[in-house]
Design a protein around this motif. Sequence first.
Motif, PDB file in Angstrom:
ATOM      1  N   PHE A  13      83.221  51.391  -3.174  1.00  0.00           N
ATOM      2  CA  PHE A  13      84.385  51.422  -2.299  1.00  0.00           C
ATOM      3  C   PHE A  13      85.580  50.730  -2.947  1.00  0.00           C
ATOM      4  N   ALA A  14      85.347  49.636  -3.649  1.00  0.00           N
ATOM      5  CA  ALA A  14      86.439  48.974  -4.371  1.00  0.00           C
ATOM      6  C   ALA A  14      86.995  49.900  -5.445  1.00  0.00           C
ATOM      7  N   GLN A  15      86.129  50.592  -6.167  1.00  0.00           N
ATOM      8  CA  GLN A  15      86.551  51.527  -7.214  1.00  0.00           C
ATOM      9  C   GLN A  15      87.399  52.652  -6.617  1.00  0.00           C
ATOM     10  N   LEU A  16      87.076  53.052  -5.391  1.00  0.00           N
ATOM     11  CA  LEU A  16      87.815  54.113  -4.712  1.00  0.00           C
ATOM     12  C   LEU A  16      89.093  53.607  -4.058  1.00  0.00           C
ATOM     13  N   GLY A  17      89.336  52.295  -4.153  1.00  0.00           N
ATOM     14  CA  GLY A  17      90.540  51.714  -3.575  1.00  0.00           C
ATOM     15  C   GLY A  17      90.451  51.522  -2.070  1.00  0.00           C
ATOM     16  N   LEU A  18      89.230  51.448  -1.562  1.00  0.00           N
ATOM     17  CA  LEU A  18      89.004  51.271  -0.136  1.00  0.00           C
ATOM     18  C   LEU A  18      88.519  49.853   0.146  1.00  0.00           C
ATOM     19  N   ASP A  19      88.637  49.431   1.397  1.00  0.00           N
ATOM     20  CA  ASP A  19      88.102  48.135   1.809  1.00  0.00           C
ATOM     21  C   ASP A  19      86.609  48.129   1.501  1.00  0.00           C
ATOM     22  N   MET A  52      88.340  63.212  -7.569  1.00  0.00           N
ATOM     23  CA  MET A  52      88.122  63.424  -8.996  1.00  0.00           C
ATOM     24  C   MET A  52      87.103  62.419  -9.537  1.00  0.00           C
ATOM     25  N   PHE A  53      87.223  61.155  -9.141  1.00  0.00           N
ATOM     26  CA  PHE A  53      86.273  60.145  -9.590  1.00  0.00           C
ATOM     27  C   PHE A  53      84.856  60.493  -9.140  1.00  0.00           C
ATOM     28  N   LEU A  54      84.691  60.806  -7.861  1.00  0.00           N
ATOM     29  CA  LEU A  54      83.362  61.148  -7.341  1.00  0.00           C
ATOM     30  C   LEU A  54      82.786  62.365  -8.069  1.00  0.00           C
ATOM     31  N   GLN A  55      83.612  63.388  -8.260  1.00  0.00           N
ATOM     32  CA  GLN A  55      83.158  64.615  -8.933  1.00  0.00           C
ATOM     33  C   GLN A  55      82.755  64.326 -10.378  1.00  0.00           C
ATOM     34  N   GLU A  56      83.586  63.598 -11.098  1.00  0.00           N
ATOM     35  CA  GLU A  56      83.294  63.309 -12.505  1.00  0.00           C
ATOM     36  C   GLU A  56      82.022  62.481 -12.647  1.00  0.00           C
ATOM     37  N   GLU A  57      81.891  61.475 -11.827  1.00  0.00           N
ATOM     38  CA  GLU A  57      80.710  60.615 -11.930  1.00  0.00           C
ATOM     39  C   GLU A  57      79.448  61.370 -11.537  1.00  0.00           C
ATOM     40  N   TRP A  58      79.548  62.227 -10.535  1.00  0.00           N
ATOM     41  CA  TRP A  58      78.389  63.020 -10.111  1.00  0.00           C
ATOM     42  C   TRP A  58      78.001  64.015 -11.213  1.00  0.00           C
ATOM     43  N   THR A  59      79.007  64.688 -11.765  1.00  0.00           N
ATOM     44  CA  THR A  59      78.752  65.692 -12.797  1.00  0.00           C
ATOM     45  C   THR A  59      78.150  65.070 -14.055  1.00  0.00           C
ATOM     46  N   VAL A  65      75.977  57.502  -9.917  1.00  0.00           N
ATOM     47  CA  VAL A  65      75.387  58.629  -9.190  1.00  0.00           C
ATOM     48  C   VAL A  65      74.436  58.188  -8.081  1.00  0.00           C
ATOM     49  N   GLU A  66      73.666  57.149  -8.279  1.00  0.00           N
ATOM     50  CA  GLU A  66      72.742  56.702  -7.230  1.00  0.00           C
ATOM     51  C   GLU A  66      73.491  56.194  -6.008  1.00  0.00           C
ATOM     52  N   ILE A  67      74.584  55.495  -6.219  1.00  0.00           N
ATOM     53  CA  ILE A  67      75.372  54.972  -5.107  1.00  0.00           C
ATOM     54  C   ILE A  67      76.106  56.111  -4.406  1.00  0.00           C
ATOM     55  N   ILE A  68      76.628  57.058  -5.167  1.00  0.00           N
ATOM     56  CA  ILE A  68      77.297  58.215  -4.571  1.00  0.00           C
ATOM     57  C   ILE A  68      76.294  59.014  -3.747  1.00  0.00           C
ATOM     58  N   ASP A  69      75.086  59.168  -4.257  1.00  0.00           N
ATOM     59  CA  ASP A  69      74.040  59.871  -3.516  1.00  0.00           C
ATOM     60  C   ASP A  69      73.693  59.126  -2.226  1.00  0.00           C
ATOM     61  N   ASP A  70      73.616  57.813  -2.290  1.00  0.00           N
ATOM     62  CA  ASP A  70      73.345  57.011  -1.103  1.00  0.00           C
ATOM     63  C   ASP A  70      74.452  57.202  -0.064  1.00  0.00           C
ATOM     64  N   LEU A  71      75.696  57.202  -0.507  1.00  0.00           N
ATOM     65  CA  LEU A  71      76.820  57.428   0.399  1.00  0.00           C
ATOM     66  C   LEU A  71      76.714  58.818   1.019  1.00  0.00           C
ATOM     67  N   ASN A  72      76.384  59.806   0.223  1.00  0.00           N
ATOM     68  CA  ASN A  72      76.221  61.163   0.697  1.00  0.00           C
ATOM     69  C   ASN A  72      75.163  61.225   1.807  1.00  0.00           C
ATOM     70  N   VAL A  73      74.045  60.582   1.606  1.00  0.00           N
ATOM     71  CA  VAL A  73      72.979  60.561   2.603  1.00  0.00           C
ATOM     72  C   VAL A  73      73.461  59.883   3.884  1.00  0.00           C
ATOM     73  N   ARG A  74      74.127  58.754   3.735  1.00  0.00           N
ATOM     74  CA  ARG A  74      74.606  58.029   4.906  1.00  0.00           C
ATOM     75  C   ARG A  74      75.644  58.804   5.711  1.00  0.00           C
ATOM     76  N   MET A  75      76.389  59.659   5.027  1.00  0.00           N
ATOM     77  CA  MET A  75      77.439  60.415   5.715  1.00  0.00           C
ATOM     78  C   MET A  75      76.946  61.750   6.253  1.00  0.00           C
ATOM     79  N   HIS A  76      75.691  62.083   5.986  1.00  0.00           N
ATOM     80  CA  HIS A  76      75.063  63.315   6.497  1.00  0.00           C
ATOM     81  C   HIS A  76      73.837  62.946   7.341  1.00  0.00           C
ATOM     82  N   PRO A  77      74.024  62.374   8.496  1.00  0.00           N
ATOM     83  CA  PRO A  77      72.883  61.921   9.286  1.00  0.00           C
ATOM     84  C   PRO A  77      71.991  63.048   9.793  1.00  0.00           C
ATOM     85  N   ASP A  78      72.535  64.253   9.903  1.00  0.00           N
ATOM     86  CA  ASP A  78      71.759  65.370  10.446  1.00  0.00           C
ATOM     87  C   ASP A  78      71.112  66.238   9.368  1.00  0.00           C
ATOM     88  N   ALA A  79      71.316  65.874   8.122  1.00  0.00           N
ATOM     89  CA  ALA A  79      70.790  66.710   7.030  1.00  0.00           C
ATOM     90  C   ALA A  79      69.288  66.522   6.853  1.00  0.00           C
TER      91      ALA A  79
END
Length: 79
Positions: A13-19, A52-59, A65-79
Amino acid sequence: MLGEPEYSMNELFAQLGLDSSDEAIDGFVEKNQLAKNEKLIESDIWNDNQRMFLQEEWTKDAAWVEIIDDLNVRMHPDA
């Protein structure tokens, strides 16, 4: 030999410029739940630089990638 660094959700989140406080992250995730078929990196919640950052790091299957994947899971509760 040193391996890939391990990052935390707070650092992402800090890298993304978010709180990056735990409370802010929980609030962000709760407020921005994604539909089952909506891709994290295609969501309109990101600005161009964040996307762009998320896409580049994922690609690259980079250290983030593990943290981005964790965020993805947390943001898709119904998946």
